[in-house]
Scaffold this motif. Structure first.
Motif, short mmCIF file in Angstrom:
data_model
loop_
_atom_site.label_atom_id
_atom_site.label_comp_id
_atom_site.label_asym_id
_atom_site.label_seq_id
_atom_site.Cartn_x
_atom_site.Cartn_y
_atom_site.Cartn_z
N VAL A 42 0.85 -1.20 0.00
CA VAL A 42 0.00 0.00 0.00
C VAL A 42 0.88 1.24 0.00
O VAL A 42 1.80 1.36 0.80
CB VAL A 42 -0.93 0.01 1.23
N LEU A 80 -7.55 1.43 -0.88
CA LEU A 80 -6.22 0.84 -0.87
C LEU A 80 -6.09 -0.25 0.18
O LEU A 80 -5.47 -1.29 -0.05
CB LEU A 80 -5.16 1.92 -0.65
N SER A 81 -6.68 -0.03 1.35
CA SER A 81 -6.59 -1.04 2.40
C SER A 81 -7.37 -2.30 2.02
O SER A 81 -6.95 -3.41 2.32
CB SER A 81 -7.07 -0.48 3.74
N ALA A 84 -5.26 -4.23 -0.46
CA ALA A 84 -4.17 -4.93 0.22
C ALA A 84 -4.69 -6.15 0.95
O ALA A 84 -4.04 -7.21 0.95
CB ALA A 84 -3.47 -3.98 1.19
#
Length: 115
Positions: A42, A80-81, A84
């Motif tokens: 990330v 983004l998290s 990931a």
């Protein structure tokens, strides 16, 4: 306790997928097919920069722009998290999967038939 393939019920050719992948030669076609999913690192620079810009806009009086930028930074950070986490889940599934060399089935350890 041996594990058998759920498709062909053979237990002599069932291997742990990461070990099978490591045992293949570098130029084997199956090396690419059974490779682990790529890792995802990330990059928090973009949402942090947008968030900082949002704070600056909010403090300088552009309240609407500041709120929009802060919400956008939070949304990008969440996206983004999640990305990931999905990559980490895919690697975990790959790590615990098995392969049957008899019928070339790939399956999770939970689906294996106990012999």
């Amino acid at each position: 306790m041996a594990l058998a393939c759920p498709r062909c019920k053979d237990h002599t050719q069932v291997l742990h997928r990461p070990e099978y992948w490591r045992s293949l030669s570098q130029d084997a076609e199956a090396k690419k097919l059974h490779a682990p999913p790529p890792e995802y690192a990330v990059q928090w620079l973009l949402p942090a920069g947008i968030g900082a810009l949002g704070v600056v806009a909010f403090v300088t009086g552009a309240i609407a722009a500041g709120i929009v930028l802060l919400i956008g930074a939070a949304g990008i950070g969440y996206w983004l998290s999640r990305r990931a986490q999905a990559a980490e889940d895919a690697r975990a599934r790959w790590e615990r999967s098995l392969i049957c060399k008899q019928c070339t089935a790939v399956f999770p350890r939970e689906d294996a038939v106990a012999v």
